[in-house]
Design a protein around this motif. Sequence first.
Motif, short mmCIF file in Angstrom:
data_model
loop_
_atom_site.label_atom_id
_atom_site.label_comp_id
_atom_site.label_asym_id
_atom_site.label_seq_id
_atom_site.Cartn_x
_atom_site.Cartn_y
_atom_site.Cartn_z
N LEU A 104 0.75 -1.23 -0.08
CA LEU A 104 -0.05 0.06 0.06
C LEU A 104 1.02 1.36 0.07
N ASN B 59 -6.76 4.33 2.25
CA ASN B 59 -5.68 3.39 2.86
C ASN B 59 -6.51 2.88 4.06
N ARG C 101 -6.81 -1.15 4.28
CA ARG C 101 -6.01 -2.01 5.39
C ARG C 101 -7.21 -2.75 6.05
N TRP D 171 -4.04 -6.83 0.69
CA TRP D 171 -2.79 -5.94 0.62
C TRP D 171 -1.87 -7.16 1.46
N LEU E 219 2.01 -2.54 4.52
CA LEU E 219 1.43 -1.14 4.64
C LEU E 219 2.46 -0.45 5.63
N HIS E 220 2.40 0.98 5.54
CA HIS E 220 3.08 1.60 6.16
C HIS E 220 2.39 2.65 7.20
N THR E 221 2.83 2.89 8.48
CA THR E 221 1.78 3.55 9.28
C THR E 221 2.80 4.38 10.37
#
Length: 530
Positions: A375, A411, A415, A426, A429-431
């Motif tokens: 993502l 997003n 997610r 997916w 992911l980054h957060t």
Amino acid sequence: MASISRRQVVRGGAAAVGMTLSRPSVHAQTGRQTLRFVAHAELKTLDPVWQTAYITRNHGYLVYDTLFGTDEHFQVKPQMVDQATVSPDGMKYAFTLRDGLSWHDGQPVVAEDCVESLKRWGKKDRFGQLLMAHTARITPIDQKTFTLELGERFGPVLDALGKPSGNVPFMMPARIASTPPEEQIKEVVGSGPFKFAKDEWQQGQQVVYRSNPDYIPRDEPPSGSTGGKKVYVDEVIWRHIPDAWDAADELAAGNVDWWEQPPLDFVLKLQQHPDLQTFVADPGGTQGWLRPNCLHPPFNNKKAREALVHMMDQVTYLHWAFGQPEYYRACYSVFACGSPYATRSGAEPMREHDLERARQLVKDSGYDGRPIVLLHVTDVPLVNSAAIVTRQRLESIGFKVILKGMDWATNLIVRARKEPPDKGGWNLLHTWWGAGDVANPAVHFGLSGAGARAWFGWPDIPQLEKLVTEWVRATDQTKRKQLADEVQKVALSEGTYVPWGEWVQPTACRKNVRDILRFGAPIFWNVKVT
């Protein structure tokens, strides 16, 4: 030409932007005082229990109130609660609400509302799940009093009820709080210092909040989310301005008053403007995450997740995401560096970032060459840059990668999908999470191994759950520190997520905006526009 002109406003230095005269945000015809705020993302989700996104949490702090709050020194204090008593054996708590609490629809706040709100929150929040697993019953006694009886010892009850972030235990009317936690609430009715103006909500453009004339603040100085929530503006308007150049232009022109998260490469120019100021509202800082989806190949295999830990080079990530070392630092702990539980136990793979070892783990995992869906959030600079770095490093250790571009708000929806990546799901992911959300094992969503009940990514690691449960039951601080070290070792060896460093984020506002409280979320009570 307009785009070039906006860039010249910021790049041209203080002289260029300094010619704009400051003007207070007051409606000429009504005299209403308005605070205009540029939020870090678009608000799409209104349910702060269904979603952990900070944009939704920030919305929650305007609309809802809490039983307890956390002050700027991380001390938990009563908020909606007037009195709290604990039985001598520490197994029964009684809470009495303070006078004058009412919902935005005019109905009084009663104990049943709080009981239902806690039950719903306790099914979603990490700390809440742990508390409810140790709770025998929560029961309303009368209109203003309810009790919480533990079935098993649980030391940090008040810490859970006063937690400042993640899924904050905001109070809602019982009829709304009875909504299953897997569903989003249909109404926004709180008892907090501002009311949500639903009819003026323009998705993608603005959100409007009006001061609540019926709110009775505590007669105490404000600190964090505690104390007297006195409102000094008539309305708060959140504007969604995804282009940083446009946001900088609007702030310099006086068309907005407060910009939550200016990119760091804008901060120096903003500091040079005579009408603007910048400061760090949350000195605890923020931790970046790379999170794998454990439901589907390849990261349903432990070796593939381990490869992510070995490929991590925090300095590279931080350099590309921020570029200014004074605002970031490498931190080889799943717990915030500077917190009581910060540790390097089991962090050797991150410190060494051995790509050759990572390549071997990819091969050993049986990776079959199917592209990984990563993502890619394009409207938040720090995670936009992190995704580019991740793709390069994944490809360097043998993975094929598809960047799936979207804005932050989209997003937040994607997610939550558990479908396979080729059906809308997916792989990575980054957060990011504030220090308060990664300070100990009980609040930390990345350390849950609860499978379907875990945060997005859904790792199923019973050993991790066992260690965290032991931590909340422990009363000795030395034992808690030992358990936290073990939690980190297991989390990193299992690859539940990989931290990619820490940073502090300055906020920017005009100099006529005063008394913004220091807290992990932007707070709008106590703020004055002169």
